[in-house]
Design an enzyme around this catalytic site. Structure first.
Site, mmCIF file in Angstrom:
data_model
loop_
_atom_site.group_PDB
_atom_site.id
_atom_site.type_symbol
_atom_site.label_atom_id
_atom_site.label_comp_id
_atom_site.label_asym_id
_atom_site.label_seq_id
_atom_site.Cartn_x
_atom_site.Cartn_y
_atom_site.Cartn_z
ATOM 1 N N LEU A 153 0.816 -1.213 0.000
ATOM 2 C CA LEU A 153 0.000 0.000 0.000
ATOM 3 C C LEU A 153 0.851 1.265 0.000
ATOM 4 O O LEU A 153 1.962 1.280 0.507
ATOM 5 C CB LEU A 153 -0.978 0.005 1.168
ATOM 6 N N GLU A 155 1.087 5.347 0.974
ATOM 7 C CA GLU A 155 0.483 6.346 1.837
ATOM 8 C C GLU A 155 -0.329 7.302 0.971
ATOM 9 O O GLU A 155 0.062 7.619 -0.144
ATOM 10 C CB GLU A 155 1.560 7.113 2.615
ATOM 11 N N LYS A 204 9.087 -7.867 -2.235
ATOM 12 C CA LYS A 204 8.783 -6.545 -1.644
ATOM 13 C C LYS A 204 9.970 -5.579 -1.788
ATOM 14 O O LYS A 204 9.838 -4.473 -2.308
ATOM 15 C CB LYS A 204 8.418 -6.730 -0.165
ATOM 16 N N GLY A 253 11.620 15.351 -10.205
ATOM 17 C CA GLY A 253 11.354 16.375 -9.206
ATOM 18 C C GLY A 253 12.396 16.361 -8.106
ATOM 19 O O GLY A 253 13.587 16.187 -8.368
ATOM 20 N N CYS A 260 9.552 4.387 3.222
ATOM 21 C CA CYS A 260 9.773 3.096 2.559
ATOM 22 C C CYS A 260 10.948 3.097 1.595
ATOM 23 O O CYS A 260 11.922 2.382 1.811
ATOM 24 C CB CYS A 260 8.509 2.673 1.835
HETATM 25 C C1 UGA Z 1 5.786 2.997 -1.505
HETATM 26 C C2 UGA Z 1 5.291 2.021 -2.592
HETATM 27 O O1 UGA Z 1 4.777 2.764 -3.694
HETATM 28 C C3 UGA Z 1 4.231 1.082 -2.059
HETATM 29 O O2 UGA Z 1 3.861 0.142 -3.046
HETATM 30 C C4 UGA Z 1 4.805 0.340 -0.838
HETATM 31 O O3 UGA Z 1 3.854 -0.518 -0.243
HETATM 32 C C5 UGA Z 1 5.241 1.356 0.197
HETATM 33 O O4 UGA Z 1 6.243 2.219 -0.382
HETATM 34 C C6 UGA Z 1 5.806 0.604 1.379
HETATM 35 O O5 UGA Z 1 6.834 -0.063 1.221
HETATM 36 O O6 UGA Z 1 5.161 0.547 2.439
HETATM 37 P P1 UGA Z 1 4.866 5.281 -0.454
HETATM 38 O O7 UGA Z 1 6.238 5.419 0.118
HETATM 39 O O8 UGA Z 1 3.689 5.458 0.425
HETATM 40 O O9 UGA Z 1 4.700 3.818 -1.137
HETATM 41 O O10 UGA Z 1 4.697 6.368 -1.602
HETATM 42 P P2 UGA Z 1 4.922 6.444 -3.191
HETATM 43 O O11 UGA Z 1 3.672 6.912 -3.805
HETATM 44 O O12 UGA Z 1 5.511 5.209 -3.713
HETATM 45 O O13 UGA Z 1 5.986 7.626 -3.297
HETATM 46 C C7 UGA Z 1 7.289 7.494 -2.743
HETATM 47 C C8 UGA Z 1 8.106 8.716 -3.042
HETATM 48 O O14 UGA Z 1 8.467 8.765 -4.420
HETATM 49 C C9 UGA Z 1 7.426 10.053 -2.759
HETATM 50 O O15 UGA Z 1 8.347 10.922 -2.141
HETATM 51 C C10 UGA Z 1 7.049 10.578 -4.120
HETATM 52 O O16 UGA Z 1 7.004 11.976 -4.169
HETATM 53 C C11 UGA Z 1 8.190 10.036 -4.964
HETATM 54 N N1 UGA Z 1 7.851 9.879 -6.390
HETATM 55 C C12 UGA Z 1 6.924 8.972 -6.765
HETATM 56 C C13 UGA Z 1 8.531 10.626 -7.341
HETATM 57 O O17 UGA Z 1 9.414 11.448 -7.017
HETATM 58 N N2 UGA Z 1 8.253 10.439 -8.670
HETATM 59 C C14 UGA Z 1 7.323 9.527 -9.067
HETATM 60 O O18 UGA Z 1 7.129 9.397 -10.306
HETATM 61 C C15 UGA Z 1 6.647 8.797 -8.110
#
Ligand code: UGA
Length: 434
Positions: A153, A155, A204, A253, A260
């Protein structure tokens, strides 16, 4: 089947509420009794869209209860989901002491066959340690199985990710454990991927590290774009049109933060190195990510020259939108660097302000927290955007321009259209595009 979920942190609370929503009888347990007290009354400790409503509905239905009596909870359960924290240790590896503590508790309370499911993100081979610990400490000859069911999941969309998963990975070594977990996820038979435990554990870490690598890759391309006439948004779009690459997680960005990616990537590097595997690919991923805020600071300096006593508005403090979580948020590093340079900061985030205040208390001189983006930009020399909350893309630019001392925007998430903001008279800097 009675299910226990041990640990009511991010993953634990969503898992407990989600499993209750699937129709199971769930006990959520945590040794911190004040936390249990609050959750039992429907008070969710984190900001996560939809979670509070779902918790309240299931408390009302009686499908979920909470307890700080870990012994009793373990004894009452057939399946125990372990959702305790695995924070980063000093050498980058995951600190497994909470997992060990729960394993010993399970051993001491093993009053019948139980399946112990690792839900927390753990290094490959953890299940063997859990198995060994329970075997060493158990007082009866009762049987048990260990299984892995990593959580994917995100956040900000955790509830819908749990209720509508793309995939459910299950690692088991016996038919009995396999059948019980298959029953728990009976509504998602088409999305189950059942494998051995080491594989499930590695899936994972491998998934999170791969996604982090995609982000660092596009950020590396952004660096190239800034030195050429290419546009990283278009590069990402063009790359993403190839279904083998896919367009998601190619947003350039300020880089990735959160609880995570940074931690899991470092943990996987450590796991690999301990096993004698060269992990330089992932070390570079981390290095590129760490550099993002430094690059951003250089942009700020290019726009403002001397930062001492410059008034700067920073919009977006959470590590991503739709959460109040600031763990490893790029904003933290940036605030620290800007304060070191002597800047005067006005900080705004729709949800994460209280958390950031704990780290950088308000002094109303160098650090002021404000209630709206408009209050933030009042009299400032520049506006910095660090998190792409939806409300920031809907700002009234006319009003913003009128309030700012100098109309300068430095956008760390590429949410504004360069030609549109420039046409309105702003000096505009972004990432990997002109
Ligand atoms: C991440 C994974 O996406 C989940 O599948 C996983 O379950 C979770 O870690 C975990 O291990 O518990 P999360 O950390 O909540 O989820 O958030 P993401 O949406 O994955 O974003 C992570 C970071 O990457 C954020 O700082 C976001 O701004 C950055 N990001 C994301 C980018 O800079 N560019 C992108 O294209 C996507």
């Amino acid at each position: 089947m009675k299910i226990a979920v041990i640990g009511t942190g991010y993953v634990g609370i969503v898992t407990a509420v989600g499993l209750a929503e699937f129709g199971h009888t769930v006990i959520g347990a945590d040794k911190v009794s004040e936390k249990i007290e609050k959750i039992s009354h429907g008070d969710v400790p984190i900001y996560e869209p939809g979670l509070a409503e779902l918790l309240k509905a299931n408390l009302k239905k009686g499908t979920i209860t909470f307890s700080s009596d870990l012994n009793g909870t373990i004894q009452a359960a057939d399946v125990i989901f372990v959702c305790v924290g695995t924070p980063q240790g000093d050498d980058g590896s995951a600190d497994m002491s909470q997992i060990e503590e729960v394993s010993r508790l399970i051993a001491e309370n093993l009053n019948g066959y139980k399946v112990v499911v690792e839900k927390s993100t753990v290094p490959v081979k953890t299940s063997s340690w859990i198995k060994r610990t329970i075997s060493l400490y158990k007082k009866s000859d009762q049987e048990f199985d260990v299984a892995s069911n990593p959580e994917f999941l995100r956040e900000g969309s955790a509830v819908s990710d749990f209720l509508r998963p793309d995939r459910i990975i299950i690692g088991v070594e016996t038919e009995r454990a396999r059948d019980m977990l298959t029953e728990i996820y009976a509504d998602f038979k088409d999305r189950l991927f059942i494998t051995n435990i080491d594989t499930a554990e590695l899936i994972k870490h491998a998934s999170n590290s791969f996604l982090a690598m995609k982000i660092s890759y596009i950020n590396l391309m952004a660096d190239l774009c800034e030195r050429t006439n290419a546009d990283v948004e278009q590069v990402a779009k063009g790359m993403g049109l190839d279904p083998r690459i896919g367009g998601l997680f190619l947003k350039a960005g300020l880089g990735y933060g959160g609880s995570c990616f940074p931690k899991d990537l470092k943990a996987l590097i450590k796991i690999g190195e301990d096993l004698g595997v060269n992990m330089n690919l992932l070390k570079e991923t981390d290095r590129i990510n760490v550099e993002r805020t430094r690059h951003f600071l250089e942009k700020i300096k290019r726009a403002l020259w001397i930062l001492k006593d410059k008034r700067i508005a920073l919009l977006g403090l959470a590590f991503k939108p739709e959460t109040d979580d600031i763990r490893e948020a790029p904003a933290i590093k940036l605030i620290r660097d800007l304060l070191n340079e002597g800047a005067i900061l006005r900080l705004y985030d729709p949800e994460a302000q209280a958390n950031m205040k704990e780290l950088f208390p308000e002094d109303k001189v160098r650090i002021t927290y404000v209630k709206t983006p408009y209050e933030a930009v009042n009299g400032v020399n520049a506006l910095l955007l660090c998190t792409e909350w939806k409300e920031f893309s809907e700002l009234d630019f006319g009003k913003i321009k009128g309030l700012m001392a100098n109309p300068i925007i430095i956008d760390g998430r590429n949410i504004f259209r360069p030609e549109a903001v420039r046409k309105l008279g702003f000096e505009y800097y972004c990432v990997g595009r002109k």
